[in-house]
Motif scaffolding. Sequence first.
Motif, PDB file in Angstrom:
ATOM      1  N   ILE A  35     -63.075  34.472  23.362  1.00 33.67           N
ATOM      2  CA  ILE A  35     -64.119  33.532  22.966  1.00 33.67           C
ATOM      3  C   ILE A  35     -63.994  32.301  23.850  1.00 33.67           C
ATOM      4  N   ILE A  83     -69.646  37.153  14.849  1.00 34.32           N
ATOM      5  CA  ILE A  83     -68.706  38.200  15.257  1.00 34.32           C
ATOM      6  C   ILE A  83     -68.842  39.431  14.371  1.00 34.32           C
ATOM      7  N   TYR A 116     -71.162  28.983  23.252  1.00 33.82           N
ATOM      8  CA  TYR A 116     -70.096  29.982  23.152  1.00 33.82           C
ATOM      9  C   TYR A 116     -70.470  31.255  23.893  1.00 33.82           C
ATOM     10  N   ILE A 118     -68.842  35.235  23.707  1.00 35.16           N
ATOM     11  CA  ILE A 118     -67.882  36.083  23.022  1.00 35.16           C
ATOM     12  C   ILE A 118     -67.895  37.450  23.683  1.00 35.16           C
TER      13      ILE A 118
END
Length: 123
Positions: A35, A83, A116, A118
């Motif tokens: 991440i 997630i 972000y 991921i």
Amino acid sequence: MPRKKHTSNADLNTQNKLTYGLISERFPSVSGMVINITYYHKGINPVLMLRTINVFPTDCAYFKAECVIKGCDGGGYEMTPIIVGMVNAHRKASKGKLVCGGKVDLSACDHASIAYEIGIQYK
């Protein structure tokens, strides 16, 4: 008083980690995650911090990044639903932005945000 608040937040964080369990238990198909987070704030230099988090099967399945703005009350960036959605859809990559909904100086504002990225590796 600030020390008491810090202890209370640490206790809540520990409880959340226990509630969410380990990656290996909650997401047995996941072998690892990376991440990358860029923290932003209002100012001349908007990038406050870059952070890379490596996640392993033995880590907790709780993904909340705290707001790094001093005095922020009730803020942070909850990435657990993102997630969970990625794992359920077996997606390997996702990126986006989140805005802190916390309060600084008793007024709600868009004082901070993150971008972000991921990456999830599956077995």
